[in-house]
Design a protein around this motif. Structure first.
Motif, short mmCIF file in Angstrom:
data_model
loop_
_atom_site.label_atom_id
_atom_site.label_comp_id
_atom_site.label_asym_id
_atom_site.label_seq_id
_atom_site.Cartn_x
_atom_site.Cartn_y
_atom_site.Cartn_z
N PHE A 5 0.85 -1.19 0.00
CA PHE A 5 0.00 0.00 0.00
C PHE A 5 0.88 1.24 0.00
O PHE A 5 1.87 1.32 0.72
N GLU A 6 0.53 2.20 -0.84
CA GLU A 6 1.26 3.46 -0.88
C GLU A 6 0.34 4.60 -0.49
O GLU A 6 -0.73 4.76 -1.05
N LYS A 7 0.74 5.36 0.50
CA LYS A 7 -0.03 6.50 0.95
C LYS A 7 0.30 7.69 0.06
O LYS A 7 1.44 8.16 0.01
N ILE A 8 -0.71 8.18 -0.68
CA ILE A 8 -0.52 9.35 -1.53
C ILE A 8 -0.83 10.60 -0.72
O ILE A 8 -1.96 10.78 -0.25
N HIS A 31 3.07 -1.79 -6.05
CA HIS A 31 2.28 -1.09 -5.05
C HIS A 31 0.88 -0.76 -5.57
O HIS A 31 0.59 -0.91 -6.76
N HIS A 33 -2.75 2.02 -4.58
CA HIS A 33 -3.30 3.11 -3.77
C HIS A 33 -4.73 3.38 -4.23
O HIS A 33 -5.10 3.06 -5.38
N GLU A 35 -6.14 6.05 -5.04
CA GLU A 35 -6.23 7.11 -6.04
C GLU A 35 -6.06 6.56 -7.45
O GLU A 35 -5.34 5.58 -7.67
N ASN A 68 -6.75 1.19 -6.56
CA ASN A 68 -6.28 -0.03 -5.91
C ASN A 68 -5.81 -1.12 -6.88
O ASN A 68 -5.80 -2.30 -6.54
N GLN A 89 -2.44 12.14 -10.06
CA GLN A 89 -3.15 11.27 -9.12
C GLN A 89 -4.31 12.02 -8.51
O GLN A 89 -4.17 13.19 -8.13
N SER A 91 -8.36 11.40 -6.26
CA SER A 91 -9.24 10.49 -5.53
C SER A 91 -10.68 10.60 -6.04
O SER A 91 -10.99 11.43 -6.90
#
Length: 294
Positions: A5-8, A31, A33, A35, A68, A89, A91
């Motif tokens: 998991f990558e936190k943007i 990875h 995310h 977004e 994801n 990127q 959301s």
């Protein structure tokens, strides 16, 4: 396969992230995310992994990654020079809650739904596309958002696209196995031109042979050696286009000891022979050149 998991980080000054990535290589691990992500390759070449899809990439490669959906880019060891990409990127709440349900955005909604499989855009005018993406990077505020929405709407009109993941693929998002995945990818990248032994790969990730094969098949919806052959054939296509080497030499360079087996694998993944593939590419390039003269 299982991805990290990558936190943007959210941007304080903008509703979406837009940045230039420039480095000696693409070093992000496998990875995912929540977004969405648009990535345009300005410089670099290698292999792109999206879900269970494995494809070569070069400058001009343009991909939309869904929420994801695991992904990463890996340079080829032979590539010399820096790499560069433009990355966007955003959301689900880009314009607030449920914005995508409005009728004005119905085309963009369909595009984002399709992006769950990953989308590769085939553009014949890469210079114009690069100019549009760069313009967004250089704008601020309201104009930046308008340009970005216009970009998404324009992408909806591109007919020449490939969806990347195959039917039945379901991302396994367990973060604990990320090291295993990177080790497998790096091993194949470093050893594709030699004989790859299953026992060596399974030992590399501290698993038994059968357990590793089940893990790989369940995660990518394809066997490990299908993955290896897919990787090798992608590189063979690149060598056919960029060199004048004989087919037999290309097969050997990509790790094939048997020429008939190489031909069978090439036919399986490319659906034509190596020489037909090269001829089709040369004919396409000739047509493009003729159009520039018109």
């Amino acid at each position: 396969m299982k991805a990290q998991f990558e936190k943007i980080p959210s941007s304080i000054s903008s509703s979406f992230n837009a940045f230039v990535y420039e480095n000696e290589n693409f070093d992000a691990p496998w990875h995912f995310h929540p977004e969405y992500e648009l990535t345009y390759i300005v410089k670099g070449e290698g292999v792109r992994y999206v879900g269970n899809n494995v494809q070569k990439f070069t400058a001009g490669d343009f991909v939309l990654i869904g929420s994801n959906l695991p992904h990463c880019w890996k340079n080829e060891h032979q590539y010399k020079g820096t790499v560069k990409s433009l990355v966007f990127q955003w959301s689900d709440d880009l314009l607030g809650k449920n914005w995508i349900e409005k009728n004005e955005f119905k085309n963009i909604k369909k595009l984002l739904q399709t992006s769950s499989k990953g989308i590769h855009f085939k553009s014949n005018d890469t210079e114009k596309l690069l100019a549009e993406l760069t313009a967004i990077m250089h704008e601020d505020g309201f104009e930046k958002m308008l340009l970005f929405l216009r970009l998404l709407e324009n992408l909806c009109e591109i007919k020449e696209i490939d969806t990347l993941t195959s039917e039945g693929f379901s991302a396994n998002l367990n973060r604990k196995s990320n090291d295993r995945i990177d080790k497998v990818y790096d091993y194949v990248q470093a050893n594709y031109n030699t004989k790859i032994v299953l026992n060596e790969v399974s030992n590399l990730v501290s698993m038994g042979d059968e357990a590793f094969c089940r893990f790989f098949k369940k995660s990518l919806n394809k066997s490990f050696f299908t993955f290896v052959n897919e990787y090798r054939i992608n590189l063979a296509c690149k060598l056919l286009i960029e060199t004048n080497k004989q087919v037999s030499q290309i097969a050997y360079d990509c790790g094939y000891e048997s020429l008939p087996f190489f031909y069978r694998q090439f036919q399986k993944f490319v659906e034509c022979s190596p020489l037909v593939f090269k001829k089709k590419y040369l004919n396409l390039e000739t047509e493009k050149f003729k159009k520039t003269l018109e």
